[in-house]
Write an enzyme that holds these catalytic residues in place. Structure first.
Site, PDB file in Angstrom:
ATOM      1  N   PRO A 198       0.843  -1.216   0.000  1.00 50.28           N
ATOM      2  CA  PRO A 198       0.000   0.000   0.000  1.00 50.28           C
ATOM      3  C   PRO A 198       0.872   1.258   0.000  1.00 50.28           C
ATOM      4  O   PRO A 198       1.811   1.352   0.773  1.00 50.28           O
ATOM      5  CB  PRO A 198      -0.777  -0.093   1.318  1.00 50.28           C
ATOM      6  CG  PRO A 198      -0.629  -1.506   1.776  1.00 50.28           C
ATOM      7  CD  PRO A 198       0.662  -2.011   1.204  1.00 50.28           C
ATOM      8  N   GLU A 199       0.594   2.168  -0.882  1.00 51.39           N
ATOM      9  CA  GLU A 199       1.308   3.443  -0.918  1.00 51.39           C
ATOM     10  C   GLU A 199       0.407   4.537  -0.339  1.00 51.39           C
ATOM     11  O   GLU A 199      -0.734   4.289   0.023  1.00 51.39           O
ATOM     12  CB  GLU A 199       1.733   3.765  -2.355  1.00 51.39           C
ATOM     13  CG  GLU A 199       2.787   2.772  -2.867  1.00 51.39           C
ATOM     14  CD  GLU A 199       3.680   3.380  -3.950  1.00 51.39           C
ATOM     15  OE1 GLU A 199       3.843   4.612  -3.962  1.00 51.39           O
ATOM     16  OE2 GLU A 199       4.215   2.616  -4.766  1.00 51.39           O
TER      17      GLU A 199
ATOM     18  N   HIS B  93      -5.794 -14.592   8.945  1.00 49.79           N
ATOM     19  CA  HIS B  93      -4.924 -13.425   8.755  1.00 49.79           C
ATOM     20  C   HIS B  93      -5.484 -12.153   9.387  1.00 49.79           C
ATOM     21  O   HIS B  93      -5.000 -11.062   9.101  1.00 49.79           O
ATOM     22  CB  HIS B  93      -4.671 -13.208   7.260  1.00 49.79           C
ATOM     23  CG  HIS B  93      -4.016 -14.380   6.603  1.00 49.79           C
ATOM     24  ND1 HIS B  93      -2.820 -14.897   7.033  1.00 49.79           N
ATOM     25  CD2 HIS B  93      -4.409 -15.150   5.570  1.00 49.79           C
ATOM     26  CE1 HIS B  93      -2.487 -15.935   6.285  1.00 49.79           C
ATOM     27  NE2 HIS B  93      -3.440 -16.121   5.390  1.00 49.79           N
TER      28      HIS B  93
ATOM     29  N   ARG C 243       1.111 -11.140   5.700  1.00 46.37           N
ATOM     30  CA  ARG C 243       2.561 -11.198   5.917  1.00 46.37           C
ATOM     31  C   ARG C 243       2.994 -10.611   7.254  1.00 46.37           C
ATOM     32  O   ARG C 243       4.145 -10.727   7.637  1.00 46.37           O
ATOM     33  CB  ARG C 243       3.276 -10.518   4.749  1.00 46.37           C
ATOM     34  CG  ARG C 243       2.988 -11.251   3.434  1.00 46.37           C
ATOM     35  CD  ARG C 243       3.718 -10.663   2.272  1.00 46.37           C
ATOM     36  NE  ARG C 243       5.171 -10.750   2.445  1.00 46.37           N
ATOM     37  CZ  ARG C 243       6.047 -10.241   1.572  1.00 46.37           C
ATOM     38  NH1 ARG C 243       5.624  -9.602   0.519  1.00 46.37           N
ATOM     39  NH2 ARG C 243       7.331 -10.364   1.782  1.00 46.37           N
TER      40      ARG C 243
ATOM     41  N   ARG D 106      21.232  16.450  -1.050  1.00 43.62           N
ATOM     42  CA  ARG D 106      21.376  15.008  -1.252  1.00 43.62           C
ATOM     43  C   ARG D 106      22.041  14.698  -2.587  1.00 43.62           C
ATOM     44  O   ARG D 106      21.604  15.163  -3.629  1.00 43.62           O
ATOM     45  CB  ARG D 106      19.976  14.355  -1.200  1.00 43.62           C
ATOM     46  CG  ARG D 106      19.225  14.656   0.095  1.00 43.62           C
ATOM     47  CD  ARG D 106      19.825  13.915   1.259  1.00 43.62           C
ATOM     48  NE  ARG D 106      19.710  12.489   1.047  1.00 43.62           N
ATOM     49  CZ  ARG D 106      18.635  11.771   1.367  1.00 43.62           C
ATOM     50  NH1 ARG D 106      17.620  12.346   1.953  1.00 43.62           N
ATOM     51  NH2 ARG D 106      18.597  10.489   1.120  1.00 43.62           N
TER      52      ARG D 106
END
Ligand SMILES: [Zn+2]
Length: 271
Positions: free
Chosen positions: A2-3, A89, A107, A151
Site C-alpha cells: 500500500p502506498e 490473517h 505477511r 542530497r
C-alpha cells in the site's frame, strides 16, 4: 505494497463513521511487526475522536492517547457494523460501538502501536523522521528544492527515502519523474529550481489523482474495504518496460535502483 494514496483512501473509507465511537474490546491475533504497547483492556472505554494520516501511518486519535496503524506490505483495513469471526490473517480487531475495525495482514509486516500522545517516545520513534506531507500546504517548492540540494543520491532514491517528502513510493516516484521530465538517475543535488518546481507539482498531481481515483473505486465497495488498493492508474512508464512511451513512442527503459525497479523514457526524461 500500500502506498500513500491507498492509505489515504483507506482513511477516507472509515474516518467519518468511526469518529465518536467508544471502544468495547480489542482482539489481537498473531504478533505483528511491533507489539501494541499496552494491555488491550486498557483501551476499553476510550473514545475515537478522529482518524488522521501521517505518511503511510494512520493515527486513530482517542480521547486519551493515539493508535498508530501501519499496513506494512500486505495489510488492509476494513470497518463494518459487524464482522465475521476473525480468520487466519485477521490480527487486530478494534470493536467499537459503531463497528469493528479489522486489520487483515497475511505477511504481518503491519502494526498497531499505542502511544500516550503524538510527542511521546513511542510515537516519535515511528513518526519523528518523516518528511513533509506532499499533499499538505507545508510542502512548498523552496523547502523541497533545498532538501534535494543536500542530497547527492539519485533523485528517484531520494524521493523514496521519505525524509525530504514522505510517502512517495515506487510507482508514484517513477510517474512523477516522467511528468517532470527528469531522468531518475540524476543526482538530487543537481536539480535546478525550475526542475524542482516541476517535480513538486508532478508529485502532488500523481498522488492527488490516485487518491481521487481510489475514492471513486471505493464507492463501489459496499463495506468500503481498503483492499480495493492499487488503483490502476493509467501509468505512463511504471511497469511498461519495452513498450512505447505514451508521449513520444520511444521504448520505455527499466533499470534497478537500490533493489527497486525504475522505469523511464530516455527521450522525455532528461539527465
Ligand atoms: Zn517519451
Amino acid at each position: 505494497m500500500p502506498e500513500l494514496p491507498e492509505v489515504e483512501v483507506t482513511r477516507l473509507s472509515f474516518a467519518d463513521r468511526i469518529a465518536g465511537a467508544r471502544i468495547e474490546q480489542v482482539r489481537l491475533g498473531k504478533p505483528l511487526r511491533w507489539p501494541l504497547g499496552c494491555l488491550p483492556a486498557q483501551l476499553e472505554g476510550r473514545t475515537v475522536s478522529a482518524v488522521r494520516r501521517r505518511g503511510k501511518y494512520l493515527l486513530v486519535d482517542l480521547d486519551q492517547g493515539v493508535l498508530l496503524l501501519h499496513l506494512g506490505m500486505s495489510g488492509s483495513l476494513s470497518f463494518a457494523p459487524a464482522q465475521p469471526e476473525p480468520g487466519l490473517h485477521d490480527h487486530f480487531d478494534l470493536v467499537t460501538t459503531r463497528g469493528v475495525l479489522r486489520l487483515n495482514d497475511p505477511r504481518r509486516f503491519g502494526a498497531v502501536v499505542y502511544a500516550p500522545g503524538e510527542s511521546s517516545p513511542e510515537a516519535v520513534k515511528l513518526l519523528g523522521r518523516l518528511g513533509v506531507e506532499p499533499l499538505a500546504d507545508g510542502f512548498d517548492v523552496d523547502a523541497f528544492h533545498a532538501g534535494l540540494r543536500r542530497r547527492k543520491a539519485p533523485i528517484k532514491q531520494v524521493l523514496l527515502a521519505g525524509d525530504v517528502v514522505v510517502g512517495v513510493g515506487n510507482i508514484y516516484a517513477s510517474e512523477a519523474l516522467f511528468l517532470a521530465g527528469i531522468r531518475p538517475t540524476v543526482s538530487a543535488s543537481r536539480i535546478s529550481r525550475p526542475r524542482a518546481a516541476k517535480l513538486h507539482a508532478a508529485v502532488r498531481e500523481v498522488l492527488a489523482r490516485a487518491v481521487s481515483k481510489g475514492g471513486s473505486t471505493l464507492r463501489d465497495f459496499s463495506n468500503a474495504r481498503g483492499e480495493s488498493g492499487y488503483f490502476q492508474l493509467e501509468a505512463m512508464v511504471y511497469d511498461r518496460a519495452g513498450q512505447p512511451c505514451r508521449a513520444c513512442s520511444t521504448l520505455v527503459k527499466a533499470i534497478r535502483q537500490g533493489q527497486r525497479s525504475t522505469y523511464y523514457c530516455p527521450h522525455c526524461q532528461k539527465p
